[in-house]
Design a protein around this motif. Structure first.
Motif, PDB file in Angstrom:
ATOM      1  N   UNK A   1       0.850  -1.189   0.000  1.00  0.00           N
ATOM      2  CA  UNK A   1       0.000   0.000   0.000  1.00  0.00           C
ATOM      3  C   UNK A   1       0.883   1.236   0.000  1.00  0.00           C
ATOM      4  N   UNK A   2       0.364   2.317  -0.507  1.00  0.00           N
ATOM      5  CA  UNK A   2       1.113   3.575  -0.524  1.00  0.00           C
ATOM      6  C   UNK A   2       1.036   4.233   0.849  1.00  0.00           C
ATOM      7  N   UNK A   3       2.054   4.996   1.237  1.00  0.00           N
ATOM      8  CA  UNK A   3       1.982   5.706   2.516  1.00  0.00           C
ATOM      9  C   UNK A   3       0.924   6.799   2.456  1.00  0.00           C
ATOM     10  N   UNK A   4       0.216   7.017   3.545  1.00  0.00           N
ATOM     11  CA  UNK A   4      -0.784   8.092   3.544  1.00  0.00           C
ATOM     12  C   UNK A   4      -0.135   9.457   3.367  1.00  0.00           C
ATOM     13  N   UNK A   5      -0.858  10.340   2.741  1.00  0.00           N
ATOM     14  CA  UNK A   5      -0.442  11.742   2.695  1.00  0.00           C
ATOM     15  C   UNK A   5      -0.482  12.332   4.096  1.00  0.00           C
ATOM     16  N   UNK A   6      -1.461  11.900   4.879  1.00  0.00           N
ATOM     17  CA  UNK A   6      -1.691  12.434   6.223  1.00  0.00           C
ATOM     18  C   UNK A   6      -2.428  11.407   7.048  1.00  0.00           C
ATOM     19  N   UNK A   7      -2.036  11.248   8.302  1.00  0.00           N
ATOM     20  CA  UNK A   7      -2.824  10.517   9.292  1.00  0.00           C
ATOM     21  C   UNK A   7      -3.262  11.532  10.333  1.00  0.00           C
ATOM     22  N   UNK A   8      -4.573  11.615  10.556  1.00  0.00           N
ATOM     23  CA  UNK A   8      -5.083  12.689  11.420  1.00  0.00           C
ATOM     24  C   UNK A   8      -6.231  12.176  12.282  1.00  0.00           C
ATOM     25  N   UNK A   9      -6.315  12.706  13.487  1.00  0.00           N
ATOM     26  CA  UNK A   9      -7.414  12.374  14.389  1.00  0.00           C
ATOM     27  C   UNK A   9      -8.654  13.169  14.013  1.00  0.00           C
ATOM     28  N   UNK A  10      -9.818  12.540  14.135  1.00  0.00           N
ATOM     29  CA  UNK A  10     -11.078  13.255  13.966  1.00  0.00           C
ATOM     30  C   UNK A  10     -11.832  13.330  15.290  1.00  0.00           C
ATOM     31  N   UNK A  11     -11.211  12.817  16.363  1.00  0.00           N
ATOM     32  CA  UNK A  11     -11.792  12.853  17.692  1.00  0.00           C
ATOM     33  C   UNK A  11     -10.704  12.606  18.717  1.00  0.00           C
ATOM     34  N   UNK A  12     -11.080  12.508  19.980  1.00  0.00           N
ATOM     35  CA  UNK A  12     -10.089  12.397  21.050  1.00  0.00           C
ATOM     36  C   UNK A  12      -9.750  10.960  21.429  1.00  0.00           C
ATOM     37  N   UNK A  13     -10.579   9.981  21.055  1.00  0.00           N
ATOM     38  CA  UNK A  13     -10.298   8.589  21.387  1.00  0.00           C
ATOM     39  C   UNK A  13      -9.166   8.054  20.507  1.00  0.00           C
ATOM     40  N   UNK A  14      -8.361   7.121  21.020  1.00  0.00           N
ATOM     41  CA  UNK A  14      -7.239   6.600  20.233  1.00  0.00           C
ATOM     42  C   UNK A  14      -7.652   6.040  18.874  1.00  0.00           C
ATOM     43  N   UNK A  15      -8.828   5.448  18.795  1.00  0.00           N
ATOM     44  CA  UNK A  15      -9.265   4.832  17.544  1.00  0.00           C
ATOM     45  C   UNK A  15      -9.833   5.837  16.547  1.00  0.00           C
ATOM     46  N   UNK A  16     -10.038   7.067  16.963  1.00  0.00           N
ATOM     47  CA  UNK A  16     -10.685   8.054  16.085  1.00  0.00           C
ATOM     48  C   UNK A  16      -9.648   8.751  15.211  1.00  0.00           C
ATOM     49  N   UNK A  17      -9.137   8.012  14.225  1.00  0.00           N
ATOM     50  CA  UNK A  17      -8.123   8.522  13.307  1.00  0.00           C
ATOM     51  C   UNK A  17      -8.432   8.024  11.899  1.00  0.00           C
ATOM     52  N   UNK A  18      -7.816   8.656  10.909  1.00  0.00           N
ATOM     53  CA  UNK A  18      -7.968   8.223   9.532  1.00  0.00           C
ATOM     54  C   UNK A  18      -6.732   8.545   8.728  1.00  0.00           C
ATOM     55  N   UNK A  19      -6.580   7.847   7.608  1.00  0.00           N
ATOM     56  CA  UNK A  19      -5.471   8.058   6.685  1.00  0.00           C
ATOM     57  C   UNK A  19      -6.008   8.696   5.412  1.00  0.00           C
TER      58      UNK A  19
END
Length: 304
Positions: free
Chosen positions: A31-49
């Motif tokens: 897979x290609x590396x993400x341009x950005x990994x960013x949180x959309x909330x405060x919980x550890x699981x609330x992130x996206x690539x």
């Protein structure tokens, strides 16, 4: 050059991507590396690539939601990283999200996964991750008039739900005041109507996934199933596609979705794939991948 190299790697992985792949096999695909990994909330699981395709944009966007029975330890967003990378190669910006899942003891000692998982938290995560695209679009060339969603297995239900949530009553626990508009959604081998598919889905998962996500059976929680089931919210006013390859989305259930969606004047299509595995459907290089990819690319296109 980097994109061409990634494509070559994905194609070279074809022999390893044999039918009946396991989740771990898909996790290992290039897979290609993400341009950005960013949180959309405060919980550890609330992130996206976030991955961006070549070119200046603004780019159409696909939200990608992994499966795994909504259950901790079954799958994470790396399971859909190869899918996200390939769709990015095809010209879509992709937002491959993580979310709170069931299955581990929370801080309160209850068996509920990350704190807040299940009803309503997991649904609220899918909504918050979707709406976070507005923040990302302020910094990256994303075309929010062309947003689609796709997901695999349990994430297939989530993708259709994200596209249906504008139909929720305002007093619903899982409603949002201003949901981002979704123009198209594709369910990859997962249930549009979890209550109807509950027994088969839980048998395949080996855990009471649907019952735990909704906090009871359909008889015990009728309103939750009505609001958390995309099929119950039809018509959506959204183009949709469903891909059936296993017991997680039977051909009959796929046909039922298309029939009911079209009855409400929605544009809906189904792809029935025989003789393949549940995870082959998200594995670039698998024998079934060419027809999966062609269906996805066509169905995920949104007219501004």
């Amino acid at each position: 050059m980097r994109h061409a190299l990634l494509l070559a790697l994905l194609l070279a992985a074809a022999p390893a991507a044999a039918q009946r792949m396991r989740p771990a096999d898909v996790d290992k695909l290039p897979s290609s590396p993400p341009t950005l990994t960013e949180a959309y909330g405060s919980a550890p699981a609330q992130v996206g690539d976030l991955r961006l395709p070549a070119g200046a944009g603004p780019h159409p966007v696909v939200i990608i939601i992994h499966g795994g029975c909504w259950w901790k330890g079954y799958a994470e967003r790396k399971n859909t990283a190869a899918l996200a990378s390939r769709l990015t190669e095809r010209g879509f910006a992709t937002w491959n999200i993580e979310y709170r899942q069931l299955g581990e003891d929370g801080p309160d000692g209850k068996n509920g996964g990350d704190a807040g998982a299940g009803w309503p938290g997991t649904f609220q995560d899918w909504a918050a991750a979707t709406d976070h695209l507005r923040a990302l679009a302020k910094r990256y060339p994303l075309d929010l008039s062309r947003v689609a969603a796709t997901g695999h297995s349990a994430g297939a239900h989530a993708a259709l739900w994200v596209a249906s949530r504008h139909k929720l009553p305002k007093d619903s626990e899982i409603a949002s005041p201003d949901p981002l508009k979704i123009g198209a959604a594709v369910a990859i081998d997962g249930p549009p109507e979890p209550g109807l598919e509950r027994e088969a889905f839980e048998k395949g998962c080996g855990v009471p996934a649907v019952t735990r996500l909704f906090g009871g059976t359909p008889a015990q929680q009728p309103r939750r199933y009505a609001e958390g089931s995309p099929q119950a919210l039809l018509p959506l006013g959204v183009k949709s596609g469903v891909i059936s390859a296993s017991l997680f989305l039977s051909p009959g259930a796929a046909t039922k979705w298309v029939t009911e969606a079209r009855a409400g004047k929605d544009i809906a299509s189904a792809l029935i794939v025989d003789g393949t595995g549940h995870h082959d459907t998200i594995a670039p290089g698998s024998p079934v991948w060419p027809q999966i990819e062609a269906f996805l690319v066509e169905q995920l296109k949104v007219s501004p």
